[in-house]
Design an enzyme around this catalytic site. Sequence first.
Site, PDB file in Angstrom:
ATOM      1  N   LYS A   1      26.694 -13.092  68.413  1.00 24.35           N
ATOM      2  CA  LYS A   1      25.261 -13.061  68.129  1.00 24.35           C
ATOM      3  C   LYS A   1      24.520 -14.051  69.026  1.00 24.35           C
ATOM      4  CE  LYS A   1      23.964 -12.729  63.846  1.00 24.35           C
ATOM      5  NZ  LYS A   1      23.618 -13.028  62.428  1.00 24.35           N
TER       6      LYS A   1
ATOM      7  N   GLU B   1      35.121 -19.760  71.211  1.00 18.32           N
ATOM      8  CA  GLU B   1      36.325 -18.971  71.489  1.00 18.32           C
ATOM      9  C   GLU B   1      35.975 -17.664  72.214  1.00 18.32           C
ATOM     10  OE1 GLU B   1      36.934 -20.998  67.399  1.00 18.32           O
ATOM     11  OE2 GLU B   1      35.309 -20.024  68.519  1.00 18.32           O
TER      12      GLU B   1
ATOM     13  N   GLY C   1      28.390 -12.321  59.575  1.00 16.15           N
ATOM     14  CA  GLY C   1      29.447 -11.807  60.446  1.00 16.15           C
ATOM     15  C   GLY C   1      30.470 -10.962  59.727  1.00 16.15           C
ATOM     16  N   ARG C   2      30.892 -11.405  58.543  1.00 12.69           N
ATOM     17  CA  ARG C   2      31.955 -10.676  57.844  1.00 12.69           C
ATOM     18  C   ARG C   2      31.461  -9.401  57.185  1.00 12.69           C
ATOM     19  NH1 ARG C   2      30.608 -15.404  55.810  1.00 12.69           N
ATOM     20  NH2 ARG C   2      29.926 -15.704  53.652  1.00 12.69           N
TER      21      ARG C   2
ATOM     22  N   GLN D   1      39.019 -12.708  54.866  1.00 11.87           N
ATOM     23  CA  GLN D   1      37.796 -13.338  55.349  1.00 11.87           C
ATOM     24  C   GLN D   1      36.607 -12.978  54.462  1.00 11.87           C
ATOM     25  OE1 GLN D   1      35.580 -11.855  58.621  1.00 11.87           O
ATOM     26  NE2 GLN D   1      34.824 -13.859  59.227  1.00 11.87           N
TER      27      GLN D   1
ATOM     28  N   GLU E   1      35.928 -16.440  52.584  1.00 12.44           N
ATOM     29  CA  GLU E   1      34.824 -17.127  53.255  1.00 12.44           C
ATOM     30  C   GLU E   1      33.541 -17.003  52.439  1.00 12.44           C
ATOM     31  OE1 GLU E   1      34.533 -17.646  57.776  1.00 12.44           O
ATOM     32  OE2 GLU E   1      33.038 -16.076  57.374  1.00 12.44           O
TER      33      GLU E   1
ATOM     34  N   HIS F   1      59.852  -5.107  50.165  1.00 10.44           N
ATOM     35  CA  HIS F   1      61.060  -5.732  50.707  1.00 10.44           C
ATOM     36  C   HIS F   1      60.764  -7.145  51.200  1.00 10.44           C
ATOM     37  CE1 HIS F   1      63.545  -2.033  50.612  1.00 10.44           C
ATOM     38  NE2 HIS F   1      62.365  -1.454  50.708  1.00 10.44           N
TER      39      HIS F   1
ATOM     40  N   LYS G   1      35.136 -27.380  63.461  1.00 11.33           N
ATOM     41  CA  LYS G   1      34.601 -27.076  64.791  1.00 11.33           C
ATOM     42  C   LYS G   1      34.008 -28.325  65.432  1.00 11.33           C
ATOM     43  CE  LYS G   1      33.389 -22.211  63.998  1.00 11.33           C
ATOM     44  NZ  LYS G   1      32.276 -21.234  63.969  1.00 11.33           N
TER      45      LYS G   1
END
Length: 588
Positions: A258, A264, A317-318, A399, A403, A435, A554
């Site tokens: 955005k 990152e 964002g999510r 998330q 979050e 399993h 961060k």
Amino acid sequence: MALPLLSEDPVYTKLVALYQDAGSKLDMRELFQQDPERFKKFSVELDHLPCPDDGGPFLLDYSKNIVTPEIFQLLLDLAKSRKLEDKRNSMYSAGKINTTENRAVLHIALRARSDDPPITLEGKNVIDDVTKVLNQMEKFCNDVINGVWTGYTGKKLTELQESGFLQAARKWFLAVILTCKKLRPAAVNTSYGAWLNFFVVNIGIGGSDLGPCMVSEALTQYQVGPKAHFVSNVDESHLTDVLKSVNPETTLFIIASKTFTTQETIANAQSARKWFLEKVKDDSAIAKHFVALSTNLPKVQEFGITTTFEFWDYVGGRYSLWSAIGLSVALQSGFANFRKLLDGARFLDQHFKNAPLEKNVPVILALLGVWYNSVIGWESHAVLPYDQFLSKLPAYLQQADMESNGKSATLSGKRITSFNTGPVLWGQAGTNGQHAFYQLLHQGTRIVPSDFIGFAKKKEDISGISHHSILLANLIAQPEALMVGRTQPSASIPEELRPHKFFPGNRPTNVIMTKKLTPFTLGLLIAMYEHKIFVQGAIWDVNSYDQWGVELGKELAKAIEPELAGQATGNHDSSTQGIINFILKNGK
């Protein structure tokens, strides 16, 4: 007026007292014996989906939960006491329910149709802007898939320069497709180039990666365009591994940020740009092979990108996969299928808005979660999709849920210490999980309420082996086993082994099923969990739409980064400084 803490709510205290008095002794096996109609009373079926081909009907079976009519009614009373309906109305009317950032929360607008009632924010119908971007996405996707959008050489991106070996492989591949009656028509109609040689690389992180990555994999069967790859981790091996498998002449990069400043994402984007220009040696080619999903046009233009898709600050964002962030999905699956994904979410939006609380699927799931997590104290929840295409759904929901509701302060700033908020959410695709961790679900000391997700319609069998029947049999058996347990091992079992073959049972599950996995039912499923998160946040009185908890790490990382280059010295505890010293000594 601010709500009291949940632990001070009279309905909540009734629930706690009821559990301590009788609830802890409830046994689902006895509840089913006492009421032959339990499934009918504790299940919801949505059978009015717009089109049978969209994968309906939809079933939620919540009868295998430790609830009685009395408990369920108190949970409904709790929703009303916590002003759930008022909060829901505020979200749908563009109220700024993200109070710490003074923003509306309007992912529901992203899947609205242009002729739906307006959603007005600051005097403007936001659906108009959403429709404009969707139209831009549709044209772009069609241009790319149909070869109108070309690469820097002027060729269609789907054209191939084949070696003799590749030509032979192509002939064999097409021969197999054309003689295989069971393969879906989309595979026959898709060009060889789109399947094998043309790729989209989505560079983003968090909501700009998890959502589109999960949906692209879930809709693999619907691929009609370029295969999407996803790069999120700033660990250089993630990008390097993807770049090994793509050709700069036939690759389109999507940079999803955005602000176009996410550390990152921009590090990966700059490295991808550098790799591309080393191959192409022409800065003007960037415009043909890179597009941006951003609001920071100056930064985007500085990068060399000329095609940008907008999204808005009223979408977290999510919750953004429904916006231009879903461009990679629309390119791979085709815009028509992306539209069906939106329509499935829109169907659930209308159900959540209009269905009575006692028949409202997200409300029911949320209230059960509050009962287990906040009243009883079971802190974990598992999501177990019995479809390999949904293998990334648990990570996506981690998330979305953790979050959103991993909070310890109410909307009015009160510290929460007397009850649990968001659960630890995890899971894996069945039957792989059986399993791995199901041992703990069945016999462990922790109780983990679980959602089992499945699809009734049989897929193509391989060599006459009914894979889907085996899959569904396991999906049905696991919730039954978790409920009934094995409290009286057979007399034939040696006495010393009986404690080890004891299954306590009485472990709660939900079963969520539709006819088949389609773009529509996937949209419905994701929106169901989004609204469940909203309901639980409303009951806990937390802001489900900020994420300040990610900021501190961060900030510290930015301070530490120059220290790792030997350019500064920080003031750290002995452990942190010891780790930095170890890296300085051994990392070069």
